[in-house]
Structure formats: C-alpha cells, structure tokens
Design a protein around this motif. Structure first.
Motif, short mmCIF file in Angstrom:
data_model
loop_
_atom_site.label_atom_id
_atom_site.label_comp_id
_atom_site.label_asym_id
_atom_site.label_seq_id
_atom_site.Cartn_x
_atom_site.Cartn_y
_atom_site.Cartn_z
N VAL A 118 -64.71 -59.86 26.87
CA VAL A 118 -63.98 -60.84 26.83
C VAL A 118 -65.49 -61.25 27.63
O VAL A 118 -64.93 -63.35 27.64
CB VAL A 118 -62.78 -60.39 28.21
CG1 VAL A 118 -62.29 -61.65 28.91
CG2 VAL A 118 -62.31 -59.03 27.04
N ALA A 119 -66.12 -60.96 28.67
CA ALA A 119 -66.93 -61.59 29.14
C ALA A 119 -68.69 -61.71 28.61
O ALA A 119 -68.52 -60.89 28.02
CB ALA A 119 -67.30 -61.18 30.74
N PRO A 120 -69.47 -62.52 28.28
CA PRO A 120 -70.44 -63.06 27.67
C PRO A 120 -71.73 -61.37 28.44
O PRO A 120 -71.45 -61.41 29.49
CB PRO A 120 -71.35 -64.44 27.96
CG PRO A 120 -69.97 -64.45 28.76
CD PRO A 120 -68.94 -64.31 29.21
N ARG A 121 -72.04 -60.26 27.21
CA ARG A 121 -72.87 -59.60 27.90
C ARG A 121 -74.30 -59.43 27.34
O ARG A 121 -73.82 -59.58 25.18
CB ARG A 121 -71.91 -58.08 27.96
CG ARG A 121 -70.85 -58.34 28.85
CD ARG A 121 -71.97 -58.18 29.95
NE ARG A 121 -70.85 -58.28 30.67
CZ ARG A 121 -69.59 -58.64 31.67
NH1 ARG A 121 -70.38 -59.98 31.74
NH2 ARG A 121 -68.97 -58.54 33.07
N ARG A 259 -63.73 -64.77 34.86
CA ARG A 259 -63.92 -65.64 36.50
C ARG A 259 -65.64 -64.99 36.69
O ARG A 259 -65.50 -63.73 37.38
CB ARG A 259 -62.86 -64.95 37.75
CG ARG A 259 -63.37 -65.67 39.18
CD ARG A 259 -62.43 -65.17 39.92
NE ARG A 259 -60.92 -65.68 39.66
CZ ARG A 259 -59.91 -65.82 40.85
NH1 ARG A 259 -59.87 -64.52 41.29
NH2 ARG A 259 -59.16 -66.41 39.96
N GLY A 260 -66.23 -66.07 37.57
CA GLY A 260 -67.85 -65.46 37.22
C GLY A 260 -68.09 -65.26 36.02
O GLY A 260 -68.09 -65.44 34.70
#
Length: 344
Positions: A118-121, A259-260
């Motif tokens: 979901v978030a960049p990693r 978020r962030g």
C-alpha cells in the motif's frame, strides 16, 4: 445471485514471500515502480498457489499433466471441475492438439489481483555466507537476498453463481466439460441447466455450498510463501473485506490509502461506498480485521462506523470468526439465493 467482492491484505514483516529473477547471486523480491517509488508485491499466481496448498489434506486436488520438452512443454490439470474443487474455483485450460475429447477451458470463479504494498517500501538487502566444511584459509561463498516489511493489498471477486456450474457448449474453448467428461458428470448426478447463454451441468446445491464454505475457511488460514527458512512469517490475511454485491462490481478497492508513509484504512471511503452502492448490496459488508493490525486503526474504524454496525450494514470481527460464521450460514442453506443466476 451475488458476487463476494472486496479486498484482502497481507501483513509482511521482514519477509520475502515472492521472489523475482535473481542476478549476480542475489535473490530479489518482486517489485514495481510507480514514479520514483518502489512497491514490493506478491503475484496473483503465488497467492493462488498458497490458497490451493492451504486446502485441507482431505480435499483432493486435480493432478497435473506435463508433456513435451524444451520450449514446447505443456502443463495442465485434469480439467475436471466436477471432481476437483480447485479446477472448479481456479479455472484451467487443457489444449490437446487434435483431441476434442480433452480440449476444454474454464475461466476462474475466484478472481484475484496482485498484492501490492500500500505504501512505498524499498526492499533491504541482506547477505549470507557458505563456509561449512571449507578448509582453513579458504574464502567463503557469498550470496545475497532482499526482504521487506509492508502491508500488501489485493482485490478479490468470487462469482458464487458459477460455483459447481460447468458449460458444455459455446464458442471456441469456452466448453468447460467436453462430451465424455460431461456424460460422466451427468451420470454422477449433475443436472442440465441453461446458464448465461450456454447449456451447462450443475452440481447439487449441497456440494456447491460445501465448496464455497471451504474456500472461505481456507482464505482465513492461508499459509505458504518463499524464504521460510530465513524469513518465516504469518501469511494469514490480516484483513479481509468482502461484500455480497449483485452485479459483480467491486466498489471497495480504495478503502486503503497512505498517510505519511503508513497504510491507512479510510473509514470515510468505506462509508461512502456502502451508501452509494446500497441498492446493489445483498447483505452486510463483512470486515474481518485481526486485532493489532494497523495499530489502533481497527478501534478507530469501529467508532467512526458505529451507526452502520448498529444498523447491521457492517460487521467487524476477527477474519476466522466472521467468515467461519458466514461459511456456516452457507452450509445451512441460508444464502442459497446467492447461488442463483437470474440470467440462467
């Protein structure tokens, strides 16, 4: 008729559950780029393999046939959805040149998307050495691999009306059961029906209920993944959102955001989609959410959606509890209307 549609989320902690093509003696994880951002992912094929491998040991799976050599190899299952649950739910294509008695195809009943972070990693790179049994003074053999921590989300759709229903005519390779197999299935109790413009054979409602219930229970108990010797971790979905929708649209693909640099469950998006698609929903939205996943967001979502929960429009519980209860309802025949197709 209803489809169960929604989202499945995996919580990967310091893992490498699905590897890409390695190079220079480094095993890399599968990853995609969105602009400058890197998102690790698990392919739909890998997740479906985990799901198939997680079926109970007592459930027979379709044997695989392999033929040819080199670049002309073929591998396919028996293509007998009347006998095997995995052929029924996951689909197949059997293309035997010059043999119409074996050539057949079945589109998947369980559609699964790619499970993308979901978030960049950005994956981390680790290295190991092999020196066991080497003589004193010999250099060790170095090898490297990648791993990461991320929440991976993928969309899912289960076409309930197609469970246990197999086309026996149609265009091209649409036939799911060629004539010899169709005759055997009919002799074993499958009934002839008209289904979505085709002639078809349908298993008993008891068997169709059993297969749907078994899939739901297995979905909450998935195991598998690569690198378990070094990066073992839980592959049971941490969050499963499924809703019975009449038309097969999946309006819940955007309930997770960022978020962030953290994954965020957006209760406002879920509320808006439930309200917008209320006329298409054929029962409550089911949100299986493992305690502790995403910190306090579970409790926050329950508070923000308390009115929908009180009205029975939304159910929130542990995935095993929630979908185990749904499986029991299906087995008791309380959801039989979901299996009926008005276009049949």
């Amino acid at each position: 008729m209803s489809y169960l549609v929604g989202k499945v989320v995996l919580d990967v902690v310091a893992g490498a559950p699905n590897n890409g093509l390695g190079e220079d003696n480094v095993a890399t994880v599968k990853q995609l780029r969105v602009g400058r951002d890197i998102h690790p992912y698990v392919s739909a094929q890998a997740f479906r393999r985990w799901l198939r491998d997680s079926l109970p040991a007592s459930e027979p799976v379709s044997p695989v046939v392999r033929s040819g050599s080199g670049q002309k190899q073929q591998a396919y299952t028996h293509g007998r959805p009347d006998r095997y649950l995995d052929d029924d739910l996951f689909g197949y294509m059997v293309a035997v040149k010059g043999d119409k008695t074996k050539t057949c195809q079945r589109d998947t009943v369980l559609a699964t998307g790619t499970f993308v972070s979901v978030a960049p990693r950005r994956p981390e790179r680790d290295f190991g050495t092999m020196s066991r049994g080497f003589a004193a003074g010999e250099n060790p053999v170095l090898h490297g691999h990648e791993f990461y921590s991320a929440e991976l989300a993928g969309d899912v759709l289960l076409d309930l009306a197609r469970i246990g229903v197999f086309e026996i005519d149609g265009a091209g390779l649409k036939i799911a059961l060629p004539e010899p197999a169709a005759k055997e299935a009919a002799d074993n109790g499958a009934e002839p029906v008209a289904f979505r413009g085709c002639s078809a054979l349908r298993l008993t409602i008891e068997e169709r209920r059993r297969r749907a219930a078994l899939l739901l229970r297995t979905l909450t108990a998935v195991r598998g993944g690569a690198k378990r010797s070094m990066h073992y971790g839980d592959r049971t979905p941490a969050l499963i959102l499924l809703a019975p929708v009449k038309g097969g649209i999946n309006p819940f693909t955007r309930v997770l955001g960022v978020r962030g640099d953290r994954a965020l469950f957006d209760a406002g998006v879920l509320r808006a989609e439930i309200e917008a698609w209320a006329d298409e929903l054929d029962g409550p939205v089911l949100l299986g959410w493992a305690p502790g996943f995403l910190g306090e967001q579970r409790e926050r979502a329950q508070a923000e959606l308390a009115d929908l929960i009180s009205a029975g429009s939304l159910l929130i519980d542990h995935p095993r509890v929630l979908f185990g209860a749904l499986a029991e309802q299906i087995e008791r025949g309380e959801r039989d209307t979901w299996f009926e197709d008005p276009k049949a």
